[in-house]
Design a protein around this motif. Structure first.
Motif, PDB file in Angstrom:
ATOM      1  N   GLY A 233     -14.754   5.688   0.416  1.00  0.00           N
ATOM      2  CA  GLY A 233     -14.299   4.837  -0.681  1.00  0.00           C
ATOM      3  C   GLY A 233     -13.381   3.711  -0.240  1.00  0.00           C
ATOM      4  O   GLY A 233     -12.731   3.079  -1.060  1.00  0.00           O
ATOM      5  N   PHE A 234     -13.320   3.454   1.056  1.00  0.00           N
ATOM      6  CA  PHE A 234     -12.412   2.429   1.589  1.00  0.00           C
ATOM      7  C   PHE A 234     -13.136   1.470   2.533  1.00  0.00           C
ATOM      8  O   PHE A 234     -14.122   1.852   3.184  1.00  0.00           O
ATOM      9  CB  PHE A 234     -11.297   3.072   2.421  1.00  0.00           C
ATOM     10  CG  PHE A 234     -10.326   3.906   1.649  1.00  0.00           C
ATOM     11  CD1 PHE A 234      -9.057   3.421   1.341  1.00  0.00           C
ATOM     12  CD2 PHE A 234     -10.664   5.191   1.252  1.00  0.00           C
ATOM     13  CE1 PHE A 234      -8.147   4.208   0.642  1.00  0.00           C
ATOM     14  CE2 PHE A 234      -9.766   5.981   0.556  1.00  0.00           C
ATOM     15  CZ  PHE A 234      -8.498   5.487   0.249  1.00  0.00           C
ATOM     16  N   GLN A 235     -12.636   0.257   2.582  1.00  0.00           N
ATOM     17  CA  GLN A 235     -12.901  -0.636   3.710  1.00  0.00           C
ATOM     18  C   GLN A 235     -11.518  -1.080   4.157  1.00  0.00           C
ATOM     19  O   GLN A 235     -10.908  -1.958   3.553  1.00  0.00           O
ATOM     20  CB  GLN A 235     -13.759  -1.840   3.294  1.00  0.00           C
ATOM     21  CG  GLN A 235     -15.168  -1.488   2.858  1.00  0.00           C
ATOM     22  CD  GLN A 235     -16.032  -0.935   3.996  1.00  0.00           C
ATOM     23  OE1 GLN A 235     -15.730  -1.118   5.188  1.00  0.00           O
ATOM     24  NE2 GLN A 235     -17.103  -0.237   3.632  1.00  0.00           N
ATOM     25  N   SER A 236     -10.987  -0.432   5.158  1.00  0.00           N
ATOM     26  CA  SER A 236      -9.602  -0.675   5.554  1.00  0.00           C
ATOM     27  C   SER A 236      -9.509  -1.844   6.523  1.00  0.00           C
ATOM     28  O   SER A 236     -10.443  -2.122   7.272  1.00  0.00           O
ATOM     29  CB  SER A 236      -9.029   0.582   6.197  1.00  0.00           C
ATOM     30  OG  SER A 236      -9.080   1.642   5.269  1.00  0.00           O
ATOM     31  N   ILE A 237      -8.387  -2.533   6.483  1.00  0.00           N
ATOM     32  CA  ILE A 237      -8.215  -3.724   7.317  1.00  0.00           C
ATOM     33  C   ILE A 237      -7.110  -3.478   8.349  1.00  0.00           C
ATOM     34  O   ILE A 237      -5.961  -3.223   7.995  1.00  0.00           O
ATOM     35  CB  ILE A 237      -7.841  -4.958   6.468  1.00  0.00           C
ATOM     36  CG1 ILE A 237      -8.868  -5.149   5.338  1.00  0.00           C
ATOM     37  CG2 ILE A 237      -7.754  -6.194   7.344  1.00  0.00           C
ATOM     38  CD1 ILE A 237      -8.507  -6.237   4.353  1.00  0.00           C
ATOM     39  N   VAL A 238      -7.504  -3.525   9.611  1.00  0.00           N
ATOM     40  CA  VAL A 238      -6.517  -3.469  10.686  1.00  0.00           C
ATOM     41  C   VAL A 238      -6.171  -4.918  11.013  1.00  0.00           C
ATOM     42  O   VAL A 238      -6.920  -5.620  11.686  1.00  0.00           O
ATOM     43  CB  VAL A 238      -7.074  -2.755  11.930  1.00  0.00           C
ATOM     44  CG1 VAL A 238      -6.010  -2.666  13.018  1.00  0.00           C
ATOM     45  CG2 VAL A 238      -7.582  -1.361  11.561  1.00  0.00           C
ATOM     46  N   VAL A 239      -5.054  -5.366  10.489  1.00  0.00           N
ATOM     47  CA  VAL A 239      -4.694  -6.786  10.542  1.00  0.00           C
ATOM     48  C   VAL A 239      -4.357  -7.198  11.975  1.00  0.00           C
ATOM     49  O   VAL A 239      -3.640  -6.495  12.688  1.00  0.00           O
ATOM     50  CB  VAL A 239      -3.502  -7.054   9.590  1.00  0.00           C
ATOM     51  CG1 VAL A 239      -3.028  -8.489   9.715  1.00  0.00           C
ATOM     52  CG2 VAL A 239      -3.904  -6.749   8.148  1.00  0.00           C
TER      53      VAL A 239
ATOM     54  N   THR B 164      -8.310   9.705   0.012  1.00  0.00           N
ATOM     55  CA  THR B 164      -9.358   9.343  -0.945  1.00  0.00           C
ATOM     56  C   THR B 164      -8.766   8.282  -1.888  1.00  0.00           C
ATOM     57  O   THR B 164      -7.536   8.179  -2.004  1.00  0.00           O
ATOM     58  CB  THR B 164      -9.806  10.557  -1.783  1.00  0.00           C
ATOM     59  OG1 THR B 164      -8.697  11.007  -2.558  1.00  0.00           O
ATOM     60  CG2 THR B 164     -10.298  11.686  -0.904  1.00  0.00           C
ATOM     61  N   PRO B 165      -9.628   7.491  -2.541  1.00  0.00           N
ATOM     62  CA  PRO B 165      -9.119   6.364  -3.345  1.00  0.00           C
ATOM     63  C   PRO B 165      -8.090   6.759  -4.399  1.00  0.00           C
ATOM     64  O   PRO B 165      -7.145   6.007  -4.648  1.00  0.00           O
ATOM     65  CB  PRO B 165     -10.382   5.816  -4.002  1.00  0.00           C
ATOM     66  CG  PRO B 165     -11.463   6.122  -3.041  1.00  0.00           C
ATOM     67  CD  PRO B 165     -11.095   7.470  -2.472  1.00  0.00           C
TER      68      PRO B 165
END
Length: 397
Positions: free
Chosen positions: A304-310, A247-248
């Motif tokens: 609560g996230f927008q995660s980035i898989v680079v 969680t954030p």
DNA sequence: CTATATGGGAATGCGACGGC
DNA sequence: GCCGTCGCATTCCCATATAG
């Protein structure tokens, strides 16, 4: 309990007599302050520093009151060097030597003692956990002057007090220096980040050649952006599984491996939570905006996230630092009535300048090295604090 | 009258969850 | 997947009641 001589475990060898039992109240004068009527703004346009319970050890304050405010209320003056003790709120039990001449409110107790005040300060620090545990019960417990005065303590001769105070002050001084060192390194990193991302500092490749110009592109081009979700909290079978679920509020440090709660495969399937691979940038986009960490294992997150898989054309560590440096771009886009949030779409529309992946790698390594130095300084600081804590336990009765 | 205790409440921060 | 509503917890400050 058998009658034994009252002495501390660790002691300077020239002292041998027993410490005497006293009550804190016997050691001096006590007074707390008050708050000038807060509806009269004029009273707060003076030049007397107004010290609340959260500011007892600070060298600066946010509020300043007038002479009239001081005279027309219970606010009381204290001086640099006075021993101040926080009575109410989250700061209950904090103690400090005042660095200001100013006025205190009713949440601050001033202790004017004829004993050594640093000795008393450190005794109060040592006993803070016990005092809070004993007297701060219920939802909104407060301490009071009475409670403080009734505390029992054992106290040595003035000479021994002085010796202990001097010694502990040395340790405090060391802690201050280490804190300063850590702060300087943190400032240095800030400066370096500024210069790196404004391209005032550029790296060259291993043959000494310039890297290509930086490319303007959107976040969407850096990798896949993946949201999260929360499984139904009423279904026990969705929880306490093998999947770390963040969680954030948990996002506090660069690398995150373990979350407070975890979910099961079942929970993953039946919710919007998604599996994120090791190395994913966990980016908070709700309530807390643009806090970021790098996952050190497979995990999932709430909404609560927008995660980035680079992707492979970019370096995740570089993007991590880039986002920290450009946090404002995210905060600016946040909207929402109760709390701010940035949608995936808005994130995808954020643009920036990005070097080629090789230069990204070099920059990331450089910044990571500085981070390691900062962490080292932090760790030494923590060790020293622990050392002091140990001393407090042993040098007092 | 002054000092102290105490409950209320503003400000803040956040999570759960359901509608669209 | 996005967004808004509801409401809970924490922290801190303030006004007022009560004790001395």
């Amino acid at each position: 309990m058998s009658e034994v001589k009252i002495v501390p475990e660790l002691r300077f060898s020239e002292f041998s007599e027993a410490w005497s039992k006293k009550q804190v109240g016997e050691l001096g004068n006590f007074f707390s302050g008050g708050t000038p009527t807060s509806t009269n703004k004029n009273l707060y346009e003076g030049n007397i520093p107004f010290i609340g319970s959260g500011k007892i050890g600070s060298d600066s304050v946010d509020q300043f009151i007038t002479e009239d405010a001081l005279n027309g209320s219970s606010a009381k003056l204290v001086e640099t060097g006075d021993l101040l003790y926080a009575l109410y709120g989250a700061t209950s039990g904090e103690v400090a030597i005042s660095k200001l001449n100013g006025a205190i409110n009713q949440a601050v107790l001033c202790i004017r003692t004829q004993e050594n005040k640093i000795f008393l300060k450190d005794w109060l620090i040592k006993n803070k956990p016990r005092i809070l545990k004993t007297y701060l019960q219920g939802g909104q417990g407060n301490l009071s002057a009475k409670i403080v005065k009734n505390l029992k303590l054992c106290i040595p001769s003035k000479e021994e007090q002085q010796k202990i105070a001097d010694f502990l002050s040395l340790v405090d001084k060391k802690i201050e220096q280490l804190t300063e060192k850590h702060r300087l390194l943190t400032d240095y990193k800030k400066g370096v980040m500024q210069q790196v991302f404004s391209q005032q500092i550029r790296f060259k490749d291993d043959n000494g050649n310039d890297y290509p110009e930086w490319d303007r592109k959107s976040i969407a081009k850096l990798g896949a952006i993946i949201g999260g979700g929360t499984p139904e909290t009423t279904k026990a079978e969705y929880w306490n599984g093998d999947i770390q679920w963040f969680t954030p509020t948990e996002i506090k440090q660069k690398y995150m491996g373990f979350s407070v709660r975890s979910i099961s495969n079942e929970g993953l399937k039946k919710s919007s939570a998604k599996i994120l691979p090791k190395g994913t940038l966990l980016l908070t986009t709700r309530a807390t905006i643009a806090d970021i960490a790098i996952s050190t294992r497979e995990c999932a997150t709430n909404q609560g996230f927008q995660s980035i898989v680079v992707n492979e054309e970019n370096n995740n560590e570089f993007v991590y630092y880039w986002i920290i440096q450009n946090r404002k771009l995210f905060v600016r886009k946040a909207s929402g009535s109760t709390f701010p949030e940035i949608s995936k779409k808005e994130i995808e529309k954020i643009f920036g300048l990005f070097p080629c992946v090789e230069e990204q790698q070099k920059i990331a390594n450089f910044l990571t090295e500085i981070d390691q130095k900062i962490n080292q300084a932090w760790s030494i600081l923590e060790q020293t604090k622990a050392f002091k804590k140990g001393l407090l336990q042993k040098m007092f009765v």
